[in-house]
Design a protein around this motif. Structure first.
Motif, PDB file in Angstrom:
ATOM      1  N   VAL B  35       0.857  -1.183   0.000  1.00  0.00           N
ATOM      2  CA  VAL B  35       0.000   0.000   0.000  1.00  0.00           C
ATOM      3  C   VAL B  35       0.897   1.238   0.000  1.00  0.00           C
ATOM      4  N   SER B 129      -4.213  -0.980   4.763  1.00  0.00           N
ATOM      5  CA  SER B 129      -3.230  -2.046   4.542  1.00  0.00           C
ATOM      6  C   SER B 129      -3.700  -3.346   5.193  1.00  0.00           C
ATOM      7  N   VAL B 136       2.767  -1.300   4.186  1.00  0.00           N
ATOM      8  CA  VAL B 136       2.849   0.124   3.848  1.00  0.00           C
ATOM      9  C   VAL B 136       4.287   0.451   3.418  1.00  0.00           C
TER      10      VAL B 136
END
Lengths: 292, 276
Positions: B35, B129, B136
């Motif tokens: 993400v 996430s 992340v």
């Protein structure tokens, strides 16, 4: 024997997982053997991974036929000689960064790393004991020597192995890549290749360097294993930054041809060197005190 | 003689290492997805291109998190990145979350307000996430990490960071090489926390200049005096050194008071990659 069919295995280890790394060793050994290699060289700490820190003691092994990690390796060494990297536990519970040369089911030689970098990003001296011997040893291909990474950043260990009769020097590394420039390779790679080529030329010997690949946290290991011949010519280079099994045949007759042309070994003045070194190390008042 | 230090990089080499880094370190942690918070700026655009190359577009979620005063350019630039890479995308406006906080913060306290935005975005990213099942990916660069131009537990929060050892000047070289749209590469960098804000306006110097100084001080280990001799203004050198020193806390885990024989952070030492 005049030809040495050699294989270099550069790969990404699992950090602290000896069994998983052992499996990789055995499968590389089988693959190299099938392709005709008679000696397979693995990188530094190939059975354990590099940045072990507090894991060091739990992955340590005794290089012995009874050890469950060494037993299958020794079995494999009946069909192909192996140089494997591991954490060595000795009787008195000191732990070394070591590489073992295995051949025909026997442990022929164990080298304990003599230079533990403890500066910059390195912290080896915190976790490991210092080896204190640099010895050449006989193999079925002739006399060889083993050094581990920082060992050959210093000029004296390769020099000692040369004088001790090694004609093929096996260097095992777990070298974290660093140093950016406009060049398409890292500064570490450039530096290591330069000195390896210099050693091959200065010692008119074969220099085999095997470096691992992959990552440990943010550290990248750049691969790029190389073989230089006694003329300093590049015989093989594995790719940078990716796993590879690289095969190359050493023509050991090249030692004869190069040294007939360039008798650096014949002319090396060891007594002069020894005398002057003794003088330099004598602790005259005012002279710098050098480490041991 | 050694060459004078240079910020020049070989983009293909760096790209190769960073893509391998992202793929290896994300998969060995047990994930296959990532993400990225996409601001419309160069750093997050570059991170998005790299992670797209590492994992494939279907495994990347780019999250845009505009506030009502965010520049419309930012959203458009982010849309260009999403369009070019084909990564999955999500837009989560943070205005309704920010308003209750901002009501309690005087309008002239820009840093407090900016920190609220940065930390709300962190919360959104980490929440998404968990939903997406991805790590992340951080987008902080070496210049802002050294200068401390970042919000602790805000934009600096991430599972891993591919860009943290590249100065802003080097980020630009790499961004051009991976075809980040020129509009994103060339525009003045901005945290976009209020209208018209630019990093260089707020910092009081250009990235190009400070990167040259940081290269000498940090990478080259030059003394402050030798930087002055190399042509940098003395007050500038001092100000940058002071910024680096003052922000060291943002670069470390909080210190634990040591009491026992074995303490996390001091003598309980393992890599994150332990056992993988």
């Amino acid at each position: 024997m005049n030809r040495l069919p050699l294989a270099l295995a550069q790969f990404n280890t699992r950090l602290g997982d000896v069994d998983a790394n052992l499996d990789r060793h055995l499968s590389y050994a089988e693959q190299a053997r099938r392709q005709g290699a008679e000696l397979l060289v693995f990188p530094e700490l190939s059975l354990t991974g590099y940045a072990l820190m507090d894991l060091a003691v739990s992955v340590a092994r005794r290089p012995h036929a009874d050890d469950p990690t060494f037993r299958p390796l020794l079995q494999a060494s009946k069909s192909i000689d192996l140089l494997v990297g591991f954490v060595e536990a000795e009787q008195r519970h000191r732990f070394y960064i070591s590489s073992a040369y295995l051949s025909r089911g026997e442990i022929v030689h164990v080298h304990r790393k003599v230079y533990l970098p403890t500066y910059g990003l390195f912290d080896e001296g915190r976790f490991f004991a210092w080896g204190d011997a640099v010895r050449a040893f006989d193999t079925r291909f002739g006399r060889m020597g083993v050094l581990i990474c920082e060992d050959f950043w210093h000029a004296s260990p390769p020099y000692l192995l040369w004088l001790d009769g090694a004609d093929v020097l096996l260097f095992a590394s777990a070298s974290p890549g660093r140093g950016l420039s406009r060049e398409p390779r890292l500064e570490t790679a450039r530096w290591v290749e330069q000195i390896n080529q210099a050693y091959a030329s200065l010692f008119t010997s074969f220099i085999v360097h095997v470096n691992r690949t992959g990552f440990e946290d943010g550290l990248n290991f750049w691969g790029g294993s190389t073989v230089f011949d006694p003329d300093g010519a590049l015989l093989a280079r594995a790719p940078y930054h990716e796993e590879a099994l690289t095969l190359v045949e050493l023509d050991l007759e090249q030692l004869h041809r190069t040294r007939a042309r360039l008798p650096l070994l014949r002319d090396e003045r060891t007594a002069l060197m020894s005398r002057e070194l003794a003088r330099i190390l004598r602790r005259d008042p005012g002279s710098p005190t050098l480490g041991d | 003689m050694s060459e004078s230090p240079s910020l020049e990089i070989h983009p293909d080499l760096v790209r190769r290492i960073l893509i391998d880094f992202l793929r290896t370190e994300i998969t060995r942690a047990g994930f296959s997805r990532a993400v990225v918070g996409l601001s419309g700026g160069i750093d997050s655009a570059l991170a998005c291109y790299l992670v797209d190359e590492a994992l494939g577009p279907e495994n990347v979620l780019a999250v845009r998190m505009p506030y009502q005063t965010s520049s419309p350019d930012s959203l458009e630039h982010a849309a260009l990145v999403i369009g070019q890479t084909g990564v999955r995308e999500l837009t989560v406006p943070i205005t309704p979350m920010a308003e209750p906080f901002l009501a309690a913060i005087p309008a002239d306290q820009a840093v407090r307000r900016g920190n609220v935005f940065a930390r709300l975005r962190m919360i959104v990213l980490y929440d998404r996430s968990a939903e997406f099942g991805g790590l992340v990916v951080g987008t902080g660069n070496k210049t802002e990490i050294l200068l401390g131009y970042t919000t602790l537990y805000g934009d600096s929060a991430c599972a891993l960071n591919p860009l943290g050892d590249l100065y802003k000047t080097q980020i630009r070289q790499l961004a051009r090489a991976v075809s980040v749209p020129e509009g994103t590469v060339a525009k003045p960098p901005s945290a976009d926390l209020w209208a018209g804000q630019t990093d260089e306006g707020e910092l009081g110097f250009t990235y190009e200049r400070v990167d040259q100084l940081l290269l000498l001080l940090v990478d080259g280990r030059h003394s402050p005096e030798s930087c002055v001799e190399a042509g940098f203004d003395r007050a500038f050198v001092q100000a940058v050194l002071e910024r680096i020193r003052r922000n060291q806390f943002k670069r470390l885990q909080p210190p634990i008071a040591k009491l026992s024989n074995r303490t996390v952070g001091y003598d309980f030492l393992y890599l994150r990659d332990w056992g993988t």
